[in-house]
Design a protein around this motif. Structure first.
Motif, mmCIF file in Angstrom:
data_model
loop_
_atom_site.group_PDB
_atom_site.id
_atom_site.type_symbol
_atom_site.label_atom_id
_atom_site.label_comp_id
_atom_site.label_asym_id
_atom_site.label_seq_id
_atom_site.Cartn_x
_atom_site.Cartn_y
_atom_site.Cartn_z
ATOM 1 N N GLN A 155 0.829 -1.200 0.000
ATOM 2 C CA GLN A 155 0.000 0.000 0.000
ATOM 3 C C GLN A 155 0.863 1.249 0.000
ATOM 4 N N ILE A 156 0.247 2.338 -0.401
ATOM 5 C CA ILE A 156 0.890 3.649 -0.368
ATOM 6 C C ILE A 156 0.062 4.499 0.587
ATOM 7 N N CYS A 157 0.723 5.162 1.541
ATOM 8 C CA CYS A 157 -0.002 5.952 2.544
ATOM 9 C C CYS A 157 0.454 7.399 2.548
ATOM 10 N N MET A 158 -0.481 8.297 2.815
ATOM 11 C CA MET A 158 -0.229 9.717 2.954
ATOM 12 C C MET A 158 -0.643 10.137 4.360
ATOM 13 N N PHE A 159 0.195 10.944 4.980
ATOM 14 C CA PHE A 159 -0.049 11.362 6.360
ATOM 15 C C PHE A 159 -0.061 12.884 6.471
ATOM 16 N N LYS A 160 -0.188 13.362 7.705
ATOM 17 C CA LYS A 160 -0.206 14.796 7.994
ATOM 18 C C LYS A 160 0.924 15.498 7.245
ATOM 19 N N GLY A 161 0.598 16.586 6.615
ATOM 20 C CA GLY A 161 1.576 17.331 5.833
ATOM 21 C C GLY A 161 1.432 17.101 4.340
ATOM 22 N N PHE A 162 0.795 15.989 3.941
ATOM 23 C CA PHE A 162 0.569 15.710 2.528
ATOM 24 C C PHE A 162 -0.515 16.653 2.017
ATOM 25 N N LYS A 163 -0.243 17.353 0.925
ATOM 26 C CA LYS A 163 -1.165 18.375 0.414
ATOM 27 C C LYS A 163 -2.042 17.887 -0.730
ATOM 28 N N GLY A 164 -1.790 16.676 -1.247
ATOM 29 C CA GLY A 164 -2.595 16.162 -2.352
ATOM 30 C C GLY A 164 -4.029 15.902 -1.923
ATOM 31 N N LYS A 165 -4.890 15.738 -2.898
ATOM 32 C CA LYS A 165 -6.314 15.535 -2.629
ATOM 33 C C LYS A 165 -6.826 14.285 -3.337
ATOM 34 N N PHE A 166 -7.734 13.595 -2.694
ATOM 35 C CA PHE A 166 -8.439 12.450 -3.233
ATOM 36 C C PHE A 166 -9.670 12.994 -3.950
ATOM 37 N N LEU A 167 -9.927 12.567 -5.173
ATOM 38 C CA LEU A 167 -11.017 13.093 -5.991
ATOM 39 C C LEU A 167 -10.928 14.618 -6.118
ATOM 40 N N THR A 168 -9.723 15.142 -6.128
ATOM 41 C CA THR A 168 -9.366 16.565 -6.270
ATOM 42 C C THR A 168 -9.906 17.482 -5.171
ATOM 43 N N GLN A 169 -10.551 16.935 -4.144
ATOM 44 C CA GLN A 169 -11.077 17.825 -3.101
ATOM 45 C C GLN A 169 -10.968 17.329 -1.671
ATOM 46 N N TYR A 170 -10.747 16.040 -1.457
ATOM 47 C CA TYR A 170 -10.690 15.508 -0.097
ATOM 48 C C TYR A 170 -9.266 15.099 0.241
ATOM 49 N N GLY A 171 -8.828 15.485 1.425
ATOM 50 C CA GLY A 171 -7.474 15.135 1.836
ATOM 51 C C GLY A 171 -7.353 15.037 3.336
ATOM 52 N N ILE A 172 -6.126 15.106 3.811
ATOM 53 C CA ILE A 172 -5.860 15.075 5.242
ATOM 54 C C ILE A 172 -6.583 16.275 5.872
ATOM 55 N N GLY A 173 -7.363 16.005 6.903
ATOM 56 C CA GLY A 173 -8.130 17.064 7.558
ATOM 57 C C GLY A 173 -9.584 17.128 7.121
ATOM 58 N N SER A 174 -9.910 16.558 5.958
ATOM 59 C CA SER A 174 -11.308 16.500 5.526
ATOM 60 C C SER A 174 -12.070 15.554 6.453
ATOM 61 N N ASP A 175 -13.380 15.584 6.366
ATOM 62 C CA ASP A 175 -14.213 14.682 7.158
ATOM 63 C C ASP A 175 -14.608 13.474 6.310
ATOM 64 N N LEU A 176 -14.651 12.288 6.923
ATOM 65 C CA LEU A 176 -15.065 11.085 6.196
ATOM 66 C C LEU A 176 -16.389 11.293 5.470
ATOM 67 N N LEU A 177 -17.319 11.969 6.118
ATOM 68 C CA LEU A 177 -18.638 12.141 5.530
ATOM 69 C C LEU A 177 -18.654 13.131 4.375
ATOM 70 N N GLU A 178 -17.576 13.866 4.170
ATOM 71 C CA GLU A 178 -17.448 14.664 2.955
ATOM 72 C C GLU A 178 -17.131 13.740 1.785
ATOM 73 N N VAL A 179 -16.354 12.706 2.033
ATOM 74 C CA VAL A 179 -15.964 11.743 1.001
ATOM 75 C C VAL A 179 -17.162 10.888 0.600
ATOM 76 N N ASP A 180 -17.906 10.416 1.567
ATOM 77 C CA ASP A 180 -19.093 9.597 1.328
ATOM 78 C C ASP A 180 -20.081 9.892 2.454
ATOM 79 N N PRO A 181 -21.143 10.647 2.176
ATOM 80 C CA PRO A 181 -22.060 11.084 3.231
ATOM 81 C C PRO A 181 -22.992 10.012 3.783
ATOM 82 N N ASN A 182 -23.008 8.822 3.202
ATOM 83 C CA ASN A 182 -23.902 7.768 3.680
ATOM 84 C C ASN A 182 -23.191 6.895 4.709
#
Length: 87
Positions: free
Chosen positions: A2-29
């Motif tokens: 696996q590849i892991c990203m931790f605190k300090g990583f500035k990239g985004k998942f789906l161009t908007q979710y990253g470290i510090g985002s809320d799980l429910l922003e990624v998938d609200p259900n």
């Protein structure tokens, strides 16, 4: 494997979710989230192979819409055992 990203990583998942985002922003259900209590991580059936861990001071909980689940790390890995349980 696996590849892991931790605190300090500035990239985004789906161009908007990253470290510090809320799980429910990624998938609200909340029903889409599987929790691995032993590994202290979450995985959504919508995003196979993406594993989310909470920030260090966050407490593992069942996913509920009235709680905060701040992402502390993200790992990309082969799809998990949860894939076979998807409806």
């Amino acid at each position: 494997n696996q590849i892991c990203m931790f605190k300090g990583f500035k990239g985004k998942f789906l161009t908007q979710y990253g470290i510090g985002s809320d799980l429910l922003e990624v998938d609200p259900n909340p029903e889409n989230w599987h929790i691995d209590w032993e590994a202290s991580c979450y995985e959504s059936v919508k995003h196979k192979g993406i594993i989310f861990g909470l920030e260090e001071d966050a407490i593992m909980n069942e996913v509920e819409t009235n709680k905060s689940f701040p992402i502390g790390w993200i790992c990309i890995a082969p799809p998990s055992k949860y894939e076979e349980h998807e409806e």
